[in-house]
Design a protein around this motif. Structure first.
Motif, PDB file in Angstrom:
ATOM      1  N   ASN A 100    -112.339   5.120  13.150  1.00  0.00           N
ATOM      2  CA  ASN A 100    -112.578   6.361  12.410  1.00  0.00           C
ATOM      3  C   ASN A 100    -112.227   6.264  10.933  1.00  0.00           C
ATOM      4  O   ASN A 100    -112.625   7.124  10.151  1.00  0.00           O
ATOM      5  N   SER A 101    -111.452   5.245  10.557  1.00  0.00           N
ATOM      6  CA  SER A 101    -111.052   5.143   9.155  1.00  0.00           C
ATOM      7  C   SER A 101    -111.023   3.691   8.696  1.00  0.00           C
ATOM      8  O   SER A 101    -110.085   3.245   8.035  1.00  0.00           O
ATOM      9  N   GLU A 102    -112.072   2.948   9.029  1.00  0.00           N
ATOM     10  CA  GLU A 102    -112.153   1.557   8.590  1.00  0.00           C
ATOM     11  C   GLU A 102    -112.195   1.483   7.064  1.00  0.00           C
ATOM     12  O   GLU A 102    -112.891   2.264   6.416  1.00  0.00           O
ATOM     13  N   ASN A 103    -111.422   0.556   6.510  1.00  0.00           N
ATOM     14  CA  ASN A 103    -111.356   0.387   5.060  1.00  0.00           C
ATOM     15  C   ASN A 103    -111.007   1.710   4.370  1.00  0.00           C
ATOM     16  O   ASN A 103    -111.440   1.976   3.254  1.00  0.00           O
ATOM     17  N   GLY A 104    -110.217   2.527   5.063  1.00  0.00           N
ATOM     18  CA  GLY A 104    -109.865   3.849   4.566  1.00  0.00           C
ATOM     19  C   GLY A 104    -108.573   3.859   3.775  1.00  0.00           C
ATOM     20  O   GLY A 104    -108.093   2.821   3.308  1.00  0.00           O
ATOM     21  N   PRO A 105    -107.963   5.045   3.606  1.00  0.00           N
ATOM     22  CA  PRO A 105    -106.799   5.201   2.721  1.00  0.00           C
ATOM     23  C   PRO A 105    -105.598   4.349   3.102  1.00  0.00           C
ATOM     24  O   PRO A 105    -104.815   3.977   2.236  1.00  0.00           O
ATOM     25  N   TYR A 121    -103.078   4.505  -2.109  1.00  0.00           N
ATOM     26  CA  TYR A 121    -103.061   4.370  -0.657  1.00  0.00           C
ATOM     27  C   TYR A 121    -102.291   5.537  -0.039  1.00  0.00           C
ATOM     28  O   TYR A 121    -101.453   6.179  -0.685  1.00  0.00           O
ATOM     29  N   SER A 131    -105.851   1.445   4.771  1.00  0.00           N
ATOM     30  CA  SER A 131    -106.269   0.037   4.848  1.00  0.00           C
ATOM     31  C   SER A 131    -106.054  -0.670   3.515  1.00  0.00           C
ATOM     32  O   SER A 131    -106.475  -0.183   2.469  1.00  0.00           O
ATOM     33  N   LYS A 179    -117.341  -2.541   0.779  1.00  0.00           N
ATOM     34  CA  LYS A 179    -116.032  -2.209   1.323  1.00  0.00           C
ATOM     35  C   LYS A 179    -115.549  -3.346   2.220  1.00  0.00           C
ATOM     36  O   LYS A 179    -116.312  -3.899   3.008  1.00  0.00           O
ATOM     37  N   LEU A 183    -102.628   7.638   7.097  1.00  0.00           N
ATOM     38  CA  LEU A 183    -103.575   8.534   7.747  1.00  0.00           C
ATOM     39  C   LEU A 183    -102.824   9.627   8.496  1.00  0.00           C
ATOM     40  O   LEU A 183    -101.742   9.392   9.024  1.00  0.00           O
ATOM     41  N   ASP A 198    -106.177   6.590  14.151  1.00  0.00           N
ATOM     42  CA  ASP A 198    -107.366   6.294  13.357  1.00  0.00           C
ATOM     43  C   ASP A 198    -107.304   4.927  12.688  1.00  0.00           C
ATOM     44  O   ASP A 198    -108.307   4.443  12.156  1.00  0.00           O
ATOM     45  N   ASN A 199    -106.141   4.289  12.716  1.00  0.00           N
ATOM     46  CA  ASN A 199    -106.051   2.913  12.230  1.00  0.00           C
ATOM     47  C   ASN A 199    -106.728   1.926  13.170  1.00  0.00           C
ATOM     48  O   ASN A 199    -107.008   0.794  12.772  1.00  0.00           O
TER      49      ASN A 199
END
Length: 506
Positions: free
Chosen positions: A259-264, A246, A266, A209, A249, A254-255
């Motif tokens: 809490n959401s690294e490499n998440g929806p 994508y 990102s 990731k 959040l 959370d950006n």
């Protein structure tokens, strides 16, 4: 991508290491990697790729180079920030009194060309590694092209007139290139990204990731079109990203809190691990740099009063500041709070108001991650909210203002800000430029400055940077001259390469 392999940076600069020899024996040095012993395995290719990503932190891979030099140079000139004038970091850049010897732009130059050099080696060497499958070769080379394009994006928006180097050179006579035109650089960026997006993966395995994806290439290409005011191409390419998987959040914060690294949301991030094992120090330090001294912070820079005032107008249906405002800045408001380095709970503004040195502070990336306030949170370079706002801008410039408002309202609604209603094209353009983008993206890796740059250089409702800075009460705006639109070519580069010509005015 968070594995600490930056030792390989040095290895990737090796061209050829001669073995020892005399009249009787010649033995290869097994302790030294050479071109004949490296570039043999998949691990070698991935190590080279890691080093190419590593240049995002700086030529030396140091967090201090990134935070105290590269970030400062890209962010301090904009109207969303004011620097602490008691600190030396970027002080002359922020006051538009820098010389050609300023270290920040020099570090951007070095980081960019280090990354480009490493990418060029991958593009040249990886296709010949027999141990790699064709798919592995294609993906790794595509990532290198994406990174090369990204580093050239730094250079062309920062310096404009830079050398275009697409091959790894070892011949001394070829190590002093002349500058290319900005249009040639933009063309190379477009070509690299167009080629990269066809081979990049839509998603990497969990252990990888953070590596560039097809969505990252599309998003950066859309941004590149936007910077050149290629509005139809920008709309089309950014629409492709919007149609992917994508998502914004639910929680804006959370950006920035890990809490959401490499998440929806990102699309592309600089990776920081917070690893402290074996003497490592892989943290990011925004939490120290932006926090009040009353919280144990360093107070290196603050939100400008113009930004705070603009954010106060971003309200919900009850007239209170939106969620993105409360999670972006710490300010005089009964609902504003922030983590302290000396407490595990958030502290209300009213509790510390009398002990603050400045009326407001940035809050992004300030979150407490352990008892020592040690932070490994990634830094977003492109996130989906930015894509939606760029897409809206392209739609608006293509005469599709109602459709643009729909995209902007997706971003506003996430933070409970009152949706926009009917606006003219001109009104929405101003809303995007001086409210939506600075309020949503404040402080985020130079975005605001380079927005100001492109609106100055563009022809669509051209805006003077100086006029904007003065209108927004940027300190030292009176010092701004046209030469400050770009960085000077670093003096030490001109001193070693007489083919380089200094930018106008410097």
């Amino acid at each position: 991508m968070k594995t600490n392999r930056y030792i390989l940076i040095a290895l990737l600069t090796i061209s050829l290491v001669s073995s020892c020899s005399d009249d009787f024996i010649e033995v290869d040095n097994k302790e030294t990697l050479t071109e004949s012993s490296f570039w043999q395995t998949k691990d070698h290719a991935l190590q080279a790729l890691t080093a190419t990503y590593g240049a995002l932190h700086g030529a030396d891979g140091s967090k201090w180079t990134f935070f105290e030099e590269i970030y400062v140079a890209m962010a301090y000139r904009a109207d969303d920030q004011i620097n602490n004038t008691a600190e030396t970091y970027g002080r002359t850049l922020a006051s538009f009194s820098n010389t050609t010897e300023e270290s920040g732009p020099n570090n951007i130059w070095k980081a960019s060309y280090s990354g480009i050099s490493r990418a060029n080696q991958i593009i040249d060497k990886v296709p010949n590694i027999e141990a790699l499958s064709q798919e592995d070769k294609d993906v790794i080379v595509a990532e290198a092209k994406f990174l090369r394009a990204y580093y050239y994006f730094w250079l062309v928006t920062g310096f404009e007139n830079v050398p275009l180097v697409t091959e790894f050179e070892v011949e001394l006579d070829n190590l002093f290139p002349q500058q290319s035109t900005p249009s040639a650089i933009w063309n190379q960026i477009e070509m690299d990204l167009t080629e990269a997006e066809t081979k990049l993966l839509t998603e990497h395995a969990a252990e990888w990731k953070g590596r560039a994806t097809k969505g990252a290439a599309k998003a950066l290409l859309g941004k590149v079109y936007l910077f050149q005011e290629k509005w139809p191409q920008a709309e089309s390419k950014l629409a492709e990203v919007v149609a992917m998987d994508y998502a914004l959040l639910d929680n804006y914060a959370d950006n920035f809190n890990g809490n959401s690294e490499n998440g929806p949301e990102s699309i592309f991030e600089i990776q920081f691990s917070g690893d402290r094992s074996n003497g490592n120090d892989e943290r990011q330090v925004f939490n120290f740099e932006i926090a009040p001294a009353a919280f144990g912070g360093w107070e290196l820079f603050f939100p400008s009063q113009w930004l705070v005032d603009e954010m106060r107008t971003d309200v919900d249906t009850d007239g209170n500041p939106s969620e993105r405002v409360y999670e972006s800045i710490f300010f005089d408001d009964p609902n504003s709070d922030m983590y302290s380095m000396e407490a595990t709970a958030k502290i209300p503004y009213s509790d510390v108001a009398d002990n603050l040195n400045n009326p407001s502070y940035f809050k992004k990336y300030s979150f407490n991650t352990d008892e020592e306030f040690y932070n490994g949170t990634n830094i977003a370079l492109i996130r989906f909210a930015d894509v939606l706002l760029m897409y809206a801008e392209a739609l608006n410039e293509n005469g599709k203002t109602p459709e643009a408002i729909i995209e902007i309202n997706k971003v506003r609604t996430r933070s409970n800000a009152v949706p926009l209603t009917s606006l003219t094209q001109s009104e929405l353009r101003d809303q995007i430029r001086h409210h939506e983008r600075p309020v949503e993206l404040a402080m985020e890796f130079g975005i605001r400055w380079f927005d100001l740059y492109r609106w100055q250089r563009g022809s669509t409702s051209k805006e003077s940077i100086k006029a904007t800075l003065e209108a927004h009460n940027k300190p030292f705006a009176e010092n701004f001259q046209d030469k400050h639109i770009v960085f000077p070519i670093p003096l030490q580069e001109i001193n070693i390469n007489d083919k380089l010509k200094q930018n106008t005015g410097w």
